[in-house]
Motif scaffolding. Structure first.
Motif, PDB file in Angstrom:
ATOM      1  N   MET A   1       0.923  -1.271  -0.067  1.00  0.00           N
ATOM      2  CA  MET A   1      -0.010  -0.049   0.018  1.00  0.00           C
ATOM      3  C   MET A   1       1.026   1.315  -0.018  1.00  0.00           C
ATOM      4  SD  MET A   1      -2.991   1.119   2.468  1.00  0.00           S
ATOM      5  CE  MET A   1      -2.353   0.425   3.956  1.00  0.00           C
ATOM      6  N   ASN A   2       0.708   2.131  -1.009  1.00  0.00           N
ATOM      7  CA  ASN A   2       1.398   3.176  -1.174  1.00  0.00           C
ATOM      8  C   ASN A   2       0.879   4.483  -0.575  1.00  0.00           C
ATOM      9  OD1 ASN A   2       3.750   1.672  -2.154  1.00  0.00           O
ATOM     10  ND2 ASN A   2       2.381   1.536  -4.183  1.00  0.00           N
ATOM     11  N   LYS A   3      -0.286   4.323  -0.284  1.00  0.00           N
ATOM     12  CA  LYS A   3      -1.169   5.819  -0.048  1.00  0.00           C
ATOM     13  C   LYS A   3      -1.522   5.482   1.322  1.00  0.00           C
ATOM     14  CE  LYS A   3      -2.664   6.317  -4.758  1.00  0.00           C
ATOM     15  NZ  LYS A   3      -3.608   6.796  -5.538  1.00  0.00           N
ATOM     16  N   ILE A   4      -1.990   7.013   2.027  1.00  0.00           N
ATOM     17  CA  ILE A   4      -2.476   7.129   3.124  1.00  0.00           C
ATOM     18  C   ILE A   4      -3.751   7.774   3.228  1.00  0.00           C
ATOM     19  CG2 ILE A   4      -0.023   7.224   4.272  1.00  0.00           C
ATOM     20  CD1 ILE A   4      -1.530  10.386   3.922  1.00  0.00           C
ATOM     21  N   MET A   5      -4.462   7.871   4.371  1.00  0.00           N
ATOM     22  CA  MET A   5      -5.559   8.565   4.479  1.00  0.00           C
ATOM     23  C   MET A   5      -5.246   9.922   5.040  1.00  0.00           C
ATOM     24  SD  MET A   5      -8.534   6.995   3.701  1.00  0.00           S
ATOM     25  CE  MET A   5      -9.678   7.206   4.764  1.00  0.00           C
ATOM     26  N   TYR A   6      -5.756  10.849   4.487  1.00  0.00           N
ATOM     27  CA  TYR A   6      -5.470  12.382   4.810  1.00  0.00           C
ATOM     28  C   TYR A   6      -6.618  13.238   5.055  1.00  0.00           C
ATOM     29  CZ  TYR A   6      -3.504  17.268   4.484  1.00  0.00           C
ATOM     30  OH  TYR A   6      -3.264  18.416   4.829  1.00  0.00           O
ATOM     31  N   LEU A   7      -6.836  13.732   6.291  1.00  0.00           N
ATOM     32  CA  LEU A   7      -8.167  14.343   6.905  1.00  0.00           C
ATOM     33  C   LEU A   7      -7.976  15.878   6.866  1.00  0.00           C
ATOM     34  CD1 LEU A   7      -9.125  11.856   9.798  1.00  0.00           C
ATOM     35  CD2 LEU A   7      -9.503  11.871   7.376  1.00  0.00           C
ATOM     36  N   GLU A   8      -8.766  16.732   6.229  1.00  0.00           N
ATOM     37  CA  GLU A   8      -8.675  18.071   6.442  1.00  0.00           C
ATOM     38  C   GLU A   8     -10.186  18.348   7.206  1.00  0.00           C
ATOM     39  OE1 GLU A   8      -6.898  20.994   3.802  1.00  0.00           O
ATOM     40  OE2 GLU A   8      -7.231  19.293   2.489  1.00  0.00           O
ATOM     41  N   PHE A   9     -10.044  18.427   8.520  1.00  0.00           N
ATOM     42  CA  PHE A   9     -11.334  18.598   9.479  1.00  0.00           C
ATOM     43  C   PHE A   9     -12.368  19.915   8.793  1.00  0.00           C
ATOM     44  CE2 PHE A   9      -9.079  16.276  12.892  1.00  0.00           C
ATOM     45  CZ  PHE A   9      -9.214  15.148  12.555  1.00  0.00           C
ATOM     46  N   GLU A  10     -11.621  21.049   8.488  1.00  0.00           N
ATOM     47  CA  GLU A  10     -12.503  21.993   8.660  1.00  0.00           C
ATOM     48  C   GLU A  10     -13.198  21.814   7.051  1.00  0.00           C
ATOM     49  OE1 GLU A  10      -8.569  22.805   6.716  1.00  0.00           O
ATOM     50  OE2 GLU A  10      -9.249  22.283   8.453  1.00  0.00           O
ATOM     51  N   ARG A  11     -12.986  20.914   6.282  1.00  0.00           N
ATOM     52  CA  ARG A  11     -13.566  20.943   4.853  1.00  0.00           C
ATOM     53  C   ARG A  11     -14.872  20.017   5.007  1.00  0.00           C
ATOM     54  NH1 ARG A  11     -11.067  20.408  -0.475  1.00  0.00           N
ATOM     55  NH2 ARG A  11      -9.322  21.753  -0.437  1.00  0.00           N
ATOM     56  N   CYS A  12     -14.976  19.252   6.222  1.00  0.00           N
ATOM     57  CA  CYS A  12     -16.118  18.467   6.384  1.00  0.00           C
ATOM     58  C   CYS A  12     -17.557  19.417   6.361  1.00  0.00           C
ATOM     59  CB  CYS A  12     -16.320  17.779   7.642  1.00  0.00           C
ATOM     60  SG  CYS A  12     -17.491  16.791   7.843  1.00  0.00           S
ATOM     61  N   ILE A  13     -18.406  18.900   5.515  1.00  0.00           N
ATOM     62  CA  ILE A  13     -19.692  19.751   5.564  1.00  0.00           C
ATOM     63  C   ILE A  13     -20.918  18.802   6.024  1.00  0.00           C
ATOM     64  CG2 ILE A  13     -19.255  20.801   3.206  1.00  0.00           C
ATOM     65  CD1 ILE A  13     -20.554  18.629   1.692  1.00  0.00           C
ATOM     66  N   GLY A  14     -20.708  17.774   6.526  1.00  0.00           N
ATOM     67  CA  GLY A  14     -21.509  17.069   7.684  1.00  0.00           C
ATOM     68  C   GLY A  14     -22.648  16.294   6.877  1.00  0.00           C
ATOM     69  N   CYS A  15     -22.191  15.969   5.565  1.00  0.00           N
ATOM     70  CA  CYS A  15     -23.144  15.224   4.644  1.00  0.00           C
ATOM     71  C   CYS A  15     -23.204  13.842   5.243  1.00  0.00           C
ATOM     72  CB  CYS A  15     -22.915  15.486   3.474  1.00  0.00           C
ATOM     73  SG  CYS A  15     -21.395  14.337   2.892  1.00  0.00           S
ATOM     74  N   ARG A  16     -22.403  13.203   5.919  1.00  0.00           N
ATOM     75  CA  ARG A  16     -22.358  11.989   6.353  1.00  0.00           C
ATOM     76  C   ARG A  16     -22.153  10.713   5.196  1.00  0.00           C
ATOM     77  NH1 ARG A  16     -23.910  14.622  10.414  1.00  0.00           N
ATOM     78  NH2 ARG A  16     -23.445  13.912  12.368  1.00  0.00           N
ATOM     79  N   ALA A  17     -21.902  11.294   3.791  1.00  0.00           N
ATOM     80  CA  ALA A  17     -21.646  10.491   2.744  1.00  0.00           C
ATOM     81  C   ALA A  17     -20.686   9.311   3.028  1.00  0.00           C
ATOM     82  CB  ALA A  17     -21.048  11.104   1.535  1.00  0.00           C
ATOM     83  N   CYS A  18     -19.951   9.706   3.945  1.00  0.00           N
ATOM     84  CA  CYS A  18     -18.551   8.673   4.390  1.00  0.00           C
ATOM     85  C   CYS A  18     -19.206   7.444   5.243  1.00  0.00           C
ATOM     86  CB  CYS A  18     -17.674   9.207   5.302  1.00  0.00           C
ATOM     87  SG  CYS A  18     -18.029  10.335   6.636  1.00  0.00           S
ATOM     88  N   GLN A  19     -20.167   7.865   6.111  1.00  0.00           N
ATOM     89  CA  GLN A  19     -20.757   6.749   6.930  1.00  0.00           C
ATOM     90  C   GLN A  19     -21.656   5.798   6.079  1.00  0.00           C
ATOM     91  OE1 GLN A  19     -22.348  10.044   9.927  1.00  0.00           O
ATOM     92  NE2 GLN A  19     -21.714   8.501  11.462  1.00  0.00           N
ATOM     93  N   ALA A  20     -22.305   6.362   5.075  1.00  0.00           N
ATOM     94  CA  ALA A  20     -23.446   5.711   4.309  1.00  0.00           C
ATOM     95  C   ALA A  20     -22.513   4.614   3.431  1.00  0.00           C
ATOM     96  CB  ALA A  20     -24.056   6.556   3.366  1.00  0.00           C
ATOM     97  N   ALA A  21     -21.297   5.242   2.975  1.00  0.00           N
ATOM     98  CA  ALA A  21     -20.460   4.563   1.945  1.00  0.00           C
ATOM     99  C   ALA A  21     -19.749   3.316   3.081  1.00  0.00           C
ATOM    100  CB  ALA A  21     -19.345   5.335   1.300  1.00  0.00           C
ATOM    101  N   CYS A  22     -19.364   3.878   4.105  1.00  0.00           N
ATOM    102  CA  CYS A  22     -18.893   2.835   5.088  1.00  0.00           C
ATOM    103  C   CYS A  22     -19.658   1.507   5.371  1.00  0.00           C
ATOM    104  CB  CYS A  22     -18.512   3.414   6.407  1.00  0.00           C
ATOM    105  SG  CYS A  22     -17.419   2.260   7.464  1.00  0.00           S
ATOM    106  N   ARG A  23     -21.037   1.813   5.462  1.00  0.00           N
ATOM    107  CA  ARG A  23     -22.002   0.784   5.407  1.00  0.00           C
ATOM    108  C   ARG A  23     -21.961  -0.154   4.535  1.00  0.00           C
ATOM    109  NH1 ARG A  23     -25.021   4.954   7.865  1.00  0.00           N
ATOM    110  NH2 ARG A  23     -26.054   5.215   5.923  1.00  0.00           N
ATOM    111  N   GLU A  24     -21.610   0.397   3.376  1.00  0.00           N
ATOM    112  CA  GLU A  24     -21.819  -0.525   2.135  1.00  0.00           C
ATOM    113  C   GLU A  24     -20.642  -1.180   1.697  1.00  0.00           C
ATOM    114  OE1 GLU A  24     -24.618  -0.835   0.510  1.00  0.00           O
ATOM    115  OE2 GLU A  24     -25.504   0.430   2.023  1.00  0.00           O
ATOM    116  N   CYS A  25     -19.496  -1.056   2.514  1.00  0.00           N
ATOM    117  CA  CYS A  25     -18.086  -1.851   2.060  1.00  0.00           C
ATOM    118  C   CYS A  25     -18.353  -3.028   2.289  1.00  0.00           C
ATOM    119  CB  CYS A  25     -17.116  -1.242   3.049  1.00  0.00           C
ATOM    120  SG  CYS A  25     -15.556  -1.585   2.603  1.00  0.00           S
ATOM    121  N   GLY A  26     -18.019  -3.921   1.635  1.00  0.00           N
ATOM    122  CA  GLY A  26     -18.326  -5.343   1.585  1.00  0.00           C
ATOM    123  C   GLY A  26     -17.927  -6.112   2.786  1.00  0.00           C
ATOM    124  N   ASP A  27     -16.949  -5.914   3.592  1.00  0.00           N
ATOM    125  CA  ASP A  27     -16.802  -6.699   4.707  1.00  0.00           C
ATOM    126  C   ASP A  27     -17.176  -6.012   6.023  1.00  0.00           C
ATOM    127  OD1 ASP A  27     -14.932  -4.796   4.782  1.00  0.00           O
ATOM    128  OD2 ASP A  27     -13.162  -6.349   5.191  1.00  0.00           O
TER     129      ASP A  27
END
Length: 180
Positions: A1-27
Motif C-alpha cells: 500500500m503506497n497511499k495514506i488517508m489524509y483528513l482536513e477537518f474544516e472541509r467536512c460539510i456534515g453530509c455523512r456520505a462517508c458513513q453511508a459508504a462505510c456501511r456499504e463496504c463489502g466486509d
C-alpha cells in the motif's frame, strides 16, 4: 500500500456520505466504522470526520488479551477477529480517540480498517471515494507532505499559529491517517 488517508477537518460539510459508504463496504456487515462528530454542538454545526488513526503502536491491540486485533504488514490495524474476540472491551477503553465500538449483539469489537480489502491494492477506502468536499482523501505520502507544506506556508502568510490543541495532529506516530 503506497497511499495514506489524509483528513482536513474544516472541509467536512456534515453530509455523512462517508458513513453511508462505510456501511456499504463489502466486509463491514452493514455497520458504520467511521463517524462524523460535531466540534461543539452548542456553539456551531461544524462537523469533522473521525476514523481509526491506524496508530503504529495501537493501544487497542496492546491490551487485547485474546490477540484478536491484528496489524497487517502494511501497518493497518484491523477490527477484532470473530473467532478470537472474547468481548472484554479492553480495546474500546484503551483507545485514546474512542474509536473501537462494541457490538453487543455480535459480542465483538469493530472499527475502521481503511477498507483493507480495497486499500491493500491502492484503491481508496469507501469513505474517501465518496467525500464530496475532500475532507477525507486517500493520497500518496508525497502529496500529503506537499499539502501540509502549502498549508503551513499559507498559515504563516496569514499569521496563524497552531494552538495547543492542534499539536496532536503533527505528531508522526500514526501510520495511515494524517490530518490538518
Amino acid at each position: 500500500m503506497n497511499k495514506i488517508m489524509y483528513l482536513e477537518f474544516e472541509r467536512c460539510i456534515g453530509c455523512r456520505a462517508c458513513q453511508a459508504a462505510c456501511r456499504e463496504c463489502g466486509d463491514h456487515d452493514a455497520k458504520e466504522r467511521n463517524y462524523v462528530e460535531y466540534i461543539d454542538f452548542t456553539e456551531s454545526r461544524q462537523t469533522f470526520p473521525m476514523m481509526c488513526m491506524q496508530c503504529k503502536d495501537p493501544a487497542c491491540a496492546r491490551v487485547c488479551p485474546a490477540n484478536a486485533i491484528q496489524i497487517t504488514e502494511e501497518g493497518v490495524v484491523l477490527s477484532a477477529m470473530d473467532e478470537k474476540c472474547i468481548g472484554c472491551r479492553n480495546c474500546t477503553f484503551a483507545c485514546p480517540f474512542g474509536i473501537p465500538k462494541f457490538d453487543f449483539e455480535e459480542n465483538k469489537m469493530y472499527k475502521c480498517d481503511m477498507c483493507y480489502d480495497r486499500s491493500k491494492y491502492d484503491i481508496a477506502p469507501m469513505c474517501a471515494s465518496v467525500c464530496p468536499s475532500e475532507a477525507i482523501r486517500f493520497i500518496d505520502f508525497e502529496e500529503m507532505q506537499s499539502l501540509r507544506r502549502r498549508r503551513t506556508q499559507m498559515n504563516l502568510i496569514e499569521g496563524k499559529k497552531p494552538s495547543e490543541n492542534d499539536k496532536w495532529k503533527y505528531v508522526p506516530e500514526f501510520f495511515g491517517v494524517y490530518s490538518d
